[in-house]
Write an enzyme that holds these catalytic residues in place. Structure first.
Site, PDB file in Angstrom:
ATOM      1  N   HIS A   7       8.889  -7.110  -3.331  1.00 16.36           N
ATOM      2  CA  HIS A   7       7.785  -7.794  -2.650  1.00 16.36           C
ATOM      3  C   HIS A   7       6.865  -6.780  -1.960  1.00 16.36           C
ATOM      4  CE1 HIS A   7       6.052 -11.230  -0.307  1.00 16.36           C
ATOM      5  NE2 HIS A   7       5.807 -10.259   0.559  1.00 16.36           N
ATOM      6  N   GLU A   8       7.452  -5.901  -1.150  1.00 15.89           N
ATOM      7  CA  GLU A   8       6.636  -4.945  -0.401  1.00 15.89           C
ATOM      8  C   GLU A   8       5.952  -3.933  -1.317  1.00 15.89           C
ATOM      9  OE1 GLU A   8       5.778  -5.348   2.571  1.00 15.89           O
ATOM     10  OE2 GLU A   8       7.201  -6.976   2.988  1.00 15.89           O
TER      11      GLU A   8
ATOM     12  N   HIS B 224      -1.001  -2.827  -4.571  1.00 13.34           N
ATOM     13  CA  HIS B 224      -2.330  -3.423  -4.359  1.00 13.34           C
ATOM     14  C   HIS B 224      -3.156  -2.487  -3.469  1.00 13.34           C
ATOM     15  CE1 HIS B 224      -4.617  -7.466  -3.552  1.00 13.34           C
ATOM     16  NE2 HIS B 224      -5.387  -6.552  -4.096  1.00 13.34           N
TER      17      HIS B 224
ATOM     18  N   HIS C 229       2.670  -5.288  -2.489  1.00 19.60           N
ATOM     19  CA  HIS C 229       1.612  -5.024  -1.511  1.00 19.60           C
ATOM     20  C   HIS C 229       1.151  -3.571  -1.593  1.00 19.60           C
ATOM     21  CE1 HIS C 229       1.782  -8.865   0.441  1.00 19.60           C
ATOM     22  NE2 HIS C 229       3.012  -8.718   0.892  1.00 19.60           N
TER      23      HIS C 229
END
Length: 597
Positions: A388-389, A395, A392
């Site tokens: 998940h991290e 991105h 980020h």
């Protein structure tokens, strides 16, 4: 090894290298001094921007200051977070915050000045100074607020009331975090001890139903006792939002909140209606939960216990990282190559140590690289947090690499897309690879619960926010009884007829801090369904979607969020993305029901 007593014991490869930001505190202090000098310089522009050249000079200096200030603040935040007990790090962080306040004070004049200009004058400035082209889009986006600006006197009045207007949020924050007295629960030795939030999170998932019920009632006890006080406080917050929206000329508090991202209320309403139209699979899952737990009556304190006993699988950090790289192969060679380098270059602070900030986050620092904080344990939960991290982080990496500073930061509305795309790819990879039916059922259960928490629960909250603000706008009562009744009604709608309601259910709204940040939570749901839609098409081998998605990651905030998503094939002005996500949810629930071990 999962945890360490001291940070010094953690391998260097699993710790941040903060010299990427500053090689010494002396270098950091030099930037602090530069920022303060530039802030003083910027303040001198107040009343002295009268042509294109002076406007450009102000904006260019402001951007240079912003670049350094981000580095100054990030460095102290990272130092503080790796050991919150470090008093020197806390002092540096406080100094960085004070510096940021001085910058804010020095530049506070600019937005009122810009919005005081007429359109002809702004166009003239842009024609006078060719270099203003770099800032043109930002200027016009800011200029969109002009119809909603009040007179100078009224704006000054609202500004002086700022602290008072934030009082409900500040009051709730203190009440909820400092003063809430939870009830007592029984410890392992049979003694009565006061419940804490950390204890509650564990006990509400306990296999022993008596333990769950006791924790549930102790947790809700203060919210029941303080019901009228918290209701009056939230009512003040909601009425303030509605009043300011009306004063500024917005159609509603909702339209005012969505204005910054250029999103119509149609998107919000479409989300609520599409969720309700596709609610049956969630009701089916609630019924499955009752059956699996073997209870005569399913209660709210039965909703968090895992339906598949926790899979005690030991997954080392390196194995978790390698599995992530395998799962994200569909995103292409460049993506996985860059992601592999993140581990090697020490962009990630991996391990839990004494005093380290809890949880996990990513912060992309423009001109440097993303910094990811984890508290990694060698288990499945940590594996999902990692993927998940890193979504980020990637991105941030691609946006910072391909965008100028002015458009590098992506907006909150799209922030959860990249992280959720990664999670979907991981879970589909694990489901494909596992031959263990118990593991398969566990993974399906994990995805269902993620879907429920990130989509359905957030939509329910969004529904509550919309209805409370509509009532405030029409001067309908917003007291404890009306808020309780509304929340209980929504809870019944979303969870279905299987659930038997305890008295505490209706007080659930009073424990949600996000209600003091109006119309924020719906973005979790829109980001989640957007990611599901994108990931599904990528897994189906749609090369165009993949190319468009990678371009989306590079786009930062170069366009408004809805337009960026449309380029990936996701149009949130239609129900299609939500219906596609609901199809996946329905299929996952059905697969969970079929899988036996």
């Amino acid at each position: 090894m999962t945890t360490y007593d001291k940070r010094q014991e953690v391998p260097e490869q699993e710790k941040w290298d903060l010299t990427d930001l500053y090689t010494s505190e002396t270098d950091w202090q030099e930037d602090v001094d530069d920022v303060l000098a530039m802030a003083s310089d910027l303040q001198s522009y107040d009343g002295n921007i009268n042509d294109g050249a002076s406007l450009f000079s102000f904006l260019k200096t402001q951007e240079e200051l912003s670049y350094k200030l981000q580095h100054v603040f990030a460095y102290t935040m990272f130092l503080s977070d790796i050991d919150t007990r470090d008093s020197h790090a806390q002092q540096l962080k406080a100094k960085a915050s004070q510096t940021a306040v001085k910058v804010s004070e020095a530049t506070a004049f600019f937005m009122p000045f810009l919005l005081s200009l007429d359109e002809t004058t702004l166009k003239q400035y842009l024609q006078e100074e060719e270099q203003l082209t770099y800032f043109e889009d930002k200027l016009w986006k800011s200029f969109r607020y002009k119809p909603y600006v009040l007179s100078k006197e009224k704006e000054e009045l609202l500004s002086t009331l700022g602290e008072s207007l934030s009082a409900p949020a500040d009051t709730y924050n203190m009440l909820n975090n400092a003063d809430i007295p939870f009830g007592n629960v029984t410890d392992e030795d049979g003694n009565a001890v006061q419940l804490t939030r950390g204890m509650y999170a564990k006990r509400i998932e306990d296999e022993d139903r008596d333990v769950r019920e006791e924790a549930y009632r102790a947790y809700y006890k203060p919210y029941v006792v303080l019901n009228n006080t918290i209701a009056t406080n939230l009512a003040a917050e909601v009425k303030t939002n509605a009043t300011i929206a009306k004063l500024r000329g917005h159609d509603s508090a909702l339209s005012q909140s969505l204005f910054d991202d250029n999103i119509s209320t149609e998107v919000y309403d479409n989300l609520l209606s599409a969720a309700k139209d596709n609610i049956q699979p969630l009701h089916d899952y609630t019924a499955i939960r009752k059956e699996k737990l073997g209870v005569d009556e399913l209660r709210q304190y039965d909703l968090n216990v895992p339906l598949v006993p926790d899979m005690k699988v030991n997954i080392s950090y390196d194995d978790a990282y390698d599995t992530m790289l395998e799962a994200l192969v569909p995103l292409g060679e460049e993506y996985t190559k860059v992601l592999r380098e993140f581990r090697d270059k020490r962009y990630i602070d991996v391990r839990e140590t004494a005093g380290k900030k809890s949880g996990a986050y990513n912060m992309g620092v423009y001109g440097v690289h993303p910094f990811v904080l984890l508290n990694h344990h060698d288990d499945l939960k940590s594996q999902f947090t990692l993927v998940h991290e890193m979504g980020h982080a990637m991105h941030s990496y691609f946006s910072n690499k391909h965008q100028p500073q002015i458009t590098a930061n992506y907006r909150i509305f799209v922030a959860e897309v990249a992280s959720t795309v990664n999670e979907v790819l991981l879970i589909q990879h694990l489901l494909k690879e596992t031959e263990d039916p118990k593991m398969r059922k566990y993974l399906l259960n994990h995805f269902i619960e993620q879907f429920k928490g990130t989509f359905f629960t957030q939509v329910m909250f969004a529904d509550f926010e919309k209805q409370t603000h509509e009532r405030a706008a029409t001067e309908e009562p917003l007291d404890a009884n009306s808020l309780n009744e509304l929340y209980e009604s929504l809870f019944r709608t979303y969870h279905g007829p299987t659930l038997v309601f305890d008295e505490e259910v209706k007080y659930g709204w009073s424990r949600i801090p996000h209600f003091y940040r109006a119309f924020y939570v719906y973005q979790y749901a829109t980001g989640f369904v957007s990611a599901i839609d994108i990931a599904t098409r990528i897994l189906d081998g749609d090369e165009q979607t993949l190319n468009n998605y990678l371009q989306f990651l590079r786009s930062g905030s170069e366009d408004f969020p809805l337009e960026l998503l449309k380029k990936t094939g996701v149009d949130l002005t239609t129900p299609e993305p939500i219906e596609n996500a609901m199809k996946m949810f329905r299929e996952t629930v059905e697969a969970f029901k079929r899988t036996e071990y």
